[in-house]
Design an enzyme around this catalytic site. Structure first.
Site, PDB file in Angstrom:
ATOM      1  N   GLY A   1       0.812  -1.205   0.000  1.00  0.00           N
ATOM      2  CA  GLY A   1       0.000   0.000   0.000  1.00  0.00           C
ATOM      3  C   GLY A   1       0.848   1.260   0.000  1.00  0.00           C
ATOM      4  O   GLY A   1       1.927   1.317  -0.605  1.00  0.00           O
ATOM      5  N   SER A   2       0.382   2.260   0.734  1.00  0.00           N
ATOM      6  CA  SER A   2       1.024   3.575   0.666  1.00  0.00           C
ATOM      7  C   SER A   2       2.400   3.644   1.312  1.00  0.00           C
ATOM      8  O   SER A   2       3.114   4.623   1.113  1.00  0.00           O
ATOM      9  CB  SER A   2       0.110   4.627   1.293  1.00  0.00           C
ATOM     10  OG  SER A   2      -1.048   4.796   0.503  1.00  0.00           O
ATOM     11  N   THR A   3       2.791   2.625   2.094  1.00  0.00           N
ATOM     12  CA  THR A   3       4.166   2.645   2.604  1.00  0.00           C
ATOM     13  C   THR A   3       5.163   2.568   1.449  1.00  0.00           C
ATOM     14  O   THR A   3       6.289   3.058   1.550  1.00  0.00           O
ATOM     15  CB  THR A   3       4.432   1.481   3.581  1.00  0.00           C
ATOM     16  OG1 THR A   3       4.172   0.235   2.936  1.00  0.00           O
ATOM     17  CG2 THR A   3       3.571   1.609   4.826  1.00  0.00           C
ATOM     18  N   PHE A   4       4.722   1.970   0.323  1.00  0.00           N
ATOM     19  CA  PHE A   4       5.602   1.867  -0.844  1.00  0.00           C
ATOM     20  C   PHE A   4       5.812   3.225  -1.513  1.00  0.00           C
ATOM     21  O   PHE A   4       6.722   3.380  -2.335  1.00  0.00           O
ATOM     22  CB  PHE A   4       5.028   0.869  -1.852  1.00  0.00           C
ATOM     23  CG  PHE A   4       5.987   0.478  -2.941  1.00  0.00           C
ATOM     24  CD1 PHE A   4       6.982  -0.462  -2.707  1.00  0.00           C
ATOM     25  CD2 PHE A   4       5.911   1.052  -4.205  1.00  0.00           C
ATOM     26  CE1 PHE A   4       7.881  -0.821  -3.709  1.00  0.00           C
ATOM     27  CE2 PHE A   4       6.795   0.706  -5.212  1.00  0.00           C
ATOM     28  CZ  PHE A   4       7.794  -0.238  -4.953  1.00  0.00           C
ATOM     29  N   LYS A   5       5.001   4.220  -1.174  1.00  0.00           N
ATOM     30  CA  LYS A   5       5.204   5.558  -1.726  1.00  0.00           C
ATOM     31  C   LYS A   5       6.569   6.122  -1.347  1.00  0.00           C
ATOM     32  O   LYS A   5       7.079   7.032  -2.015  1.00  0.00           O
ATOM     33  CB  LYS A   5       4.089   6.497  -1.261  1.00  0.00           C
ATOM     34  CG  LYS A   5       2.730   6.169  -1.874  1.00  0.00           C
ATOM     35  CD  LYS A   5       1.603   6.998  -1.260  1.00  0.00           C
ATOM     36  CE  LYS A   5       0.250   6.594  -1.817  1.00  0.00           C
ATOM     37  NZ  LYS A   5      -0.880   7.270  -1.158  1.00  0.00           N
TER      38      LYS A   5
END
Length: 486
Positions: A216-220
């Site tokens: 999810g957004s941790t990969f941003k």
């Protein structure tokens, strides 16, 4: 000698030759295979009749062998078995060996090549052989904090020392009690193992190292790193932030969390896009950067490579996107991107460590029966994931996430925390599943001592109402506090 006698003598000689060849073949060429055969009772007695060395955390044994009055002589026992089972694994008569028990088996049973002097001394003196002790890098306070904070929710927590890669905590739930598999009651051990294998909650699987999730957004953080490393972006660069984004080549519209708008103007700085975790910005950003830049950056953080800590940890995956739409989805950690909690802890740890990624490990030292160190782990660099400048910029952006963005629940009194939230859709029909929630962080931001990643499956106690900030961030906070304040 008549013909009949000669023939009989020849037959006898051939039989003796066949017997010699057969015996030599069995004793030499098949020796290893026969020794390793689980049906070899002598091997079982040799293994389970040994005073196997302890596995130690914070000076206390969490796995040890105690004398018992049965045919084997020693029983393996685990203190706080469920708490530490993702690390220790189990040592079982009928179910095999896993975890540290397997990876360091030669040292624990005293048969490692490095212990030949000890074995020689035992042979000459007649002393009872003893295995070596394996000392782990785990901080017991951090391990307990992670266990307690995760509660009854399914998920995992990993904490690392950013400067060395040492694993400070590794918790997975649901867990299992290795004592139930180590019992010498073979029927009870076999029955319990079968029950655990058939349990839908999969307690035998370490969610910390063996389970991969959409990050999810941790990969941003990875997407932002690729942008900064390209030289075409800075934290203040104005980027698109529309209310929805139509994936290239499709009619699929992707929005932001809860259908919110990131910016009334449809634009914002890259730093603000990270702070509020704007999906539409990172969909477009990944498409602009291209698959080569995205994959290269992911691999610099450790994706697509397995690790041994010392037991195997599954490789997190960033496969080459098949099309632009898949590439765009990868920018927000969806699609085919998968990561273990260990991997996302490594991402934060590398940023915290000035961009340098350290190899994770859980064994600090191994001592022989005389407490002499026979093996010690030296921290190993896996290379520069990002430049020092990029690491500083990412740190500042992660600090803003915790100060006044999506991760405020990770704030700690008197300590600057850097973090990133994540909410990840999963399953074939995402409308029927509650999202997994993530938080990855490090602290103190200006002098990092601990990096953490937390994943809670299907929103945990809050289900579909959960966010990384509401569910996962408080767990990370508890672990960071335990490391920093005991």
């Amino acid at each position: 000698m008549n013909t009949t006698t000669r023939r009989l003598a020849s037959v006898v000689m051939v039989m003796f030759l066949a017997l010699m060849v057969s015996t030599t073949w069995i004793q030499f060429f098949q020796a290893d295979e026969l020794n390793d055969d689980n049906r070899n009772i002598r091997k079982l007695h040799a293994q389970f009749g040994t005073d196997r060395g302890p596995i130690v955390v914070g000076g206390d044994a969490i796995a040890l062998s105690t004398p018992v009055d049965d045919e084997f002589g020693y029983q393996r026992e685990y203190t706080d078995g469920k708490l530490y089972s993702p690390l220790t694994g189990f040592f079982s008569l009928v179910n095999g060996t896993t975890g540290i028990e397997d990876a360091k088996n030669d040292f624990l049973n005293g048969q490692a090549d490095a212990l030949w002097v000890d074995r020689l001394q035992n042979l000459l003196t007649g002393a009872t052989p003893q295995g070596s002790s394996v000392e782990l890098t785990i901080d017991p306070a951090a391990q307990k904090a992670a266990w307690d904070a995760l509660g009854d929710q399914r998920g995992a927590v990993v904490a690392l020392d950013p400067s060395t890669g040492a694993i400070l905590a590794m918790v997975s739930k649901p867990s299992f009690d290795p004592n139930e598999l180590a019992t010498h009651d073979t029927k009870a051990a076999s029955d319990r193992y079968t029950e655990l294998l058939n349990d839908d909650s999969r307690p035998l699987i370490s969610r910390a190292t063996a389970e991969s999730y959409p990050p999810g957004s941790t990969f941003k953080l990875v997407t932002t790193a690729a942008a900064l490393e390209s030289g075409d972006f800075t934290p203040s660069t104005v980027v698109d932030a529309p209310s929805t984004y139509t994936l290239t080549g499709t009619s699929t519209k992707v929005g932001n969390y809860a259908g919110t708008s990131c910016s009334g103007s449809g634009e914002m700085s890259l730093a603000d896009a990270v702070r509020i975790s704007c999906n539409t910005t990172f969909l477009g950003l990944a498409g602009d950067l291209g698959d080569e830049a995205m994959q290269e950056q992911a691999e610099k953080f450790g994706f697509n490579e397995p690790f041994y800590v010392p037991f195997p940890a599954a490789a997190s995956g960033y496969p080459t996107p098949p099309d632009t739409a898949a590439l765009e989805l990868s920018g927000i950690g969806q699609g085919s991107v998968k990561a273990t909690p260990l991997q996302m802890a490594m991402v934060s740890a590398a940023i915290a460590n000035g961009g340098e990624l350290m190899e994770p490990y859980s064994v600090d030292k191994i001592r022989d029966a005389q407490l002499e160190v026979v093996e010690e782990t030296s921290p190993t660099s896996l290379g520069q994931a990002v430049s020092e400048k990029t690491a500083e910029q990412l740190t500042d952006m992660m600090v803003s996430v915790v100060e006044d963005g999506s991760g405020t629940t990770a704030q700690m009194s008197g300590v600057s925390v850097a973090g990133k939230t994540g909410t990840a859709q999963h399953g074939a029909d995402t409308s029927k599943t509650d999202p997994h929630v993530w938080f990855t962080s490090f602290a103190p931001a200006d002098d990092p001592k601990v990096a953490v990643a937390v994943v809670v499956e299907s929103g945990g106690d809050l289900g579909g109402q959960a966010t990384g900030g509401s569910v996962a961030a408080p767990i990370a906070k508890a672990v960071m506090d335990a490391v920093l304040n005991g």
